[in-house]
Design an enzyme around this catalytic site. Structure first.
Site, mmCIF file in Angstrom:
data_model
loop_
_atom_site.group_PDB
_atom_site.id
_atom_site.type_symbol
_atom_site.label_atom_id
_atom_site.label_comp_id
_atom_site.label_asym_id
_atom_site.label_seq_id
_atom_site.Cartn_x
_atom_site.Cartn_y
_atom_site.Cartn_z
ATOM 1 N N CYS A 81 0.865 -1.179 0.000
ATOM 2 C CA CYS A 81 0.000 0.000 0.000
ATOM 3 C C CYS A 81 0.898 1.224 0.000
ATOM 4 O O CYS A 81 2.082 1.132 0.320
ATOM 5 C CB CYS A 81 -0.907 -0.007 1.223
ATOM 6 S SG CYS A 81 -2.237 1.217 1.112
ATOM 7 N N CYS A 118 -3.921 6.128 -0.018
ATOM 8 C CA CYS A 118 -3.371 4.840 -0.425
ATOM 9 C C CYS A 118 -2.934 4.804 -1.885
ATOM 10 O O CYS A 118 -2.554 3.750 -2.400
ATOM 11 C CB CYS A 118 -4.382 3.730 -0.143
ATOM 12 S SG CYS A 118 -4.832 3.642 1.599
ATOM 13 N N LYS A 141 -12.237 -4.895 2.043
ATOM 14 C CA LYS A 141 -11.726 -4.013 3.088
ATOM 15 C C LYS A 141 -12.663 -2.823 3.218
ATOM 16 O O LYS A 141 -12.892 -2.089 2.258
ATOM 17 C CB LYS A 141 -10.316 -3.554 2.719
ATOM 18 C CG LYS A 141 -9.723 -2.577 3.721
ATOM 19 C CD LYS A 141 -8.267 -2.287 3.404
ATOM 20 C CE LYS A 141 -7.702 -1.252 4.356
ATOM 21 N NZ LYS A 141 -6.315 -0.947 4.050
ATOM 22 N N LYS A 147 -11.676 -7.531 6.210
ATOM 23 C CA LYS A 147 -11.108 -6.618 7.210
ATOM 24 C C LYS A 147 -12.041 -5.463 7.449
ATOM 25 O O LYS A 147 -12.511 -4.882 6.471
ATOM 26 C CB LYS A 147 -9.779 -6.109 6.656
ATOM 27 C CG LYS A 147 -9.096 -5.091 7.506
ATOM 28 C CD LYS A 147 -7.792 -4.721 6.889
ATOM 29 C CE LYS A 147 -7.260 -3.519 7.629
ATOM 30 N NZ LYS A 147 -6.401 -2.725 6.848
HETATM 31 C C1 PBG Z 1 -2.897 0.269 4.851
HETATM 32 C C2 PBG Z 1 -3.473 -0.516 5.961
HETATM 33 C C3 PBG Z 1 -4.305 -0.105 7.016
HETATM 34 C C4 PBG Z 1 -4.452 -1.209 7.851
HETATM 35 C C5 PBG Z 1 -3.758 -2.266 7.265
HETATM 36 N N1 PBG Z 1 -3.175 -1.819 6.096
HETATM 37 C C6 PBG Z 1 -4.864 1.231 7.340
HETATM 38 C C7 PBG Z 1 -5.926 1.832 6.552
HETATM 39 O O1 PBG Z 1 -6.398 1.292 5.548
HETATM 40 O O2 PBG Z 1 -6.300 2.941 6.911
HETATM 41 C C8 PBG Z 1 -5.211 -1.231 9.145
HETATM 42 C C9 PBG Z 1 -4.848 -2.321 10.087
HETATM 43 C C10 PBG Z 1 -5.312 -2.138 11.482
HETATM 44 O O3 PBG Z 1 -6.113 -1.257 11.816
HETATM 45 O O4 PBG Z 1 -4.867 -2.931 12.325
HETATM 46 N N2 PBG Z 1 -3.802 0.758 3.938
#
Ligand code: PBG
Length: 325
Positions: free
Chosen positions: A120, A130, A195, A248
């Site tokens: 990312c 991102c 996600k 997620k």
């Molecule tokens: C990167 C990413 C994020 C998380 C994992 N990869 C943050 C987001 O998307 O804002 C979050 C993981 C967590 O909260 O433990 N994009």
């Protein structure tokens, strides 16, 4: 057969019976532990909103990886905090970038652990989004190329698996093609397929210093209200070549995990995210809940919903309990 002939309590009468009919088991083999890597030497900083979770420098990674193996956790996922950031996240694919150095260090010192990388740009862009921006919106197609370069640089550094978490359209196909063209056809992709634009990522953004400087991530991450869209996202990623599908966050999305595991035959991963961890820790610190028991019940619920793999900040704690039982 109904009561009084049938009595469900017969099979709950003692611990041996309960174990005999237990449908779901947790296993450390299926945990992935997140590691945050920062620049510097011999430093370890606790993340204030995630007690027990640390950012460490590259030279400390050997210790971290060994601590995982010792309790039976065989996989880590890396998040890098770069020295500098720019508009297009160049640091994400720098040959000697923080994540690339971290991968090499772990693979050199502890080769048997599986090293997964989060692919990312948000930790590497000065605006915290991102992808790269055109007219203040995240430009999908321009971002794809940077993501593919990033995944390739991780594979070249020795990563065992890449995990794109950016939510750009078409990124799995782009990354798969780039890896294959460069003789990395044996490197699997664990896609953050589903996600959500979730508020449960708050503590992570402190940990990885990646809060967007303006706006939010709703134009690329999914609306928490949607469930059929999750199937569509997952279908796209399967067609594009994903090897593992991830959902997620986890607990607020158990229905989604369950639907995906019913509908797809790929392994399903669930990310029990930072905010989910922080809530349990905070309530336990206050003495309002039994932290260990709530941890186990929570992880069990994720598994029971249909996840094969759980990415969790509790990986080592839970593994230790399982080992000592
Ligand atoms: C990167 C990413 C994020 C998380 C994992 N990869 C943050 C987001 O998307 O804002 C979050 C993981 C967590 O909260 O433990 N994009």
């Amino acid at each position: 057969m109904v009561f009084p002939e049938y009595r469900p309590r017969r099979l709950r009468k003692n611990s041996a019976f309960r174990s005999l009919i237990r449908e779901t088991q947790l296993s450390a083999d299926q945990f992935i532990y997140p590691l945050f890597v920062m620049p510097g030497k011999n430093k370890k900083e606790e993340i204030s909103s995630m007690p027990g979770v640390f950012r460490v420098t590259v030279d400390r990674l050997e210790k971290e990886a060994k601590a995982c193996l010792e309790v039976g956790v065989n996989a880590v996922i890396l998040f890098g905090l770069p020295e500098t950031k720019d508009g297009v996240g160049s640091g994400a694919h720098a040959k000697d970038g923080i994540t690339q150095r971290a991968i090499k260090e772990i693979k050199r010192k502890v080769p048997e652990i599986i090293v997964i990388t989060d692919v990312c740009l948000c930790e590497y862009t000065d605006h915290g989004h991102c992808g790269c921006l055109v007219d203040n919106t995240v430009d999908n197609d321009a971002t794809l190329e940077i993501l593919a370069k990033t995944a390739l640089s991780h594979a070249q550094a020795g990563a065992d698996m890449v995990a794109p978490s950016d939510m750009m359209d078409g990124r799995i196909a782009e990354i798969r093609a780039t890896l294959d063209e460069n003789n990395f056809d044996s490197i699997p992709i664990m896609s953050y397929a589903v996600k959500y634009a979730s508020s449960f990522y708050g503590p992570f953004r402190e940990a990885a210093d990646c809060t967007p400087s303006f706006g939010d991530r709703k134009s690329y991450q999914m609306d928490p209200a949607n469930s059929r869209e999750a199937l569509r996202e997952a279908t796209l990623d399967v067609d594009e070549g994903a090897d593992i599908l991830m959902v997620k966050p986890a607990v607020a999305y158990l229905d989604i995990i369950s639907r995906l595991s019913d509908e797809f035959d790929l392994p399903i991963a669930a990310y029990h995210v930072s905010g989910e961890y922080a809530m349990i820790k905070a309530a336990a610190e206050k003495g309002w809940i039994d932290g260990d028991k709530v941890m186990e019940e929570t992880l069990l619920s994720i598994k029971r919903a249909g996840a094969d793999i759980i990415i969790t900040y509790f990986a080592k704690d839970m593994a230790k309990i399982l080992r000592d039982r």
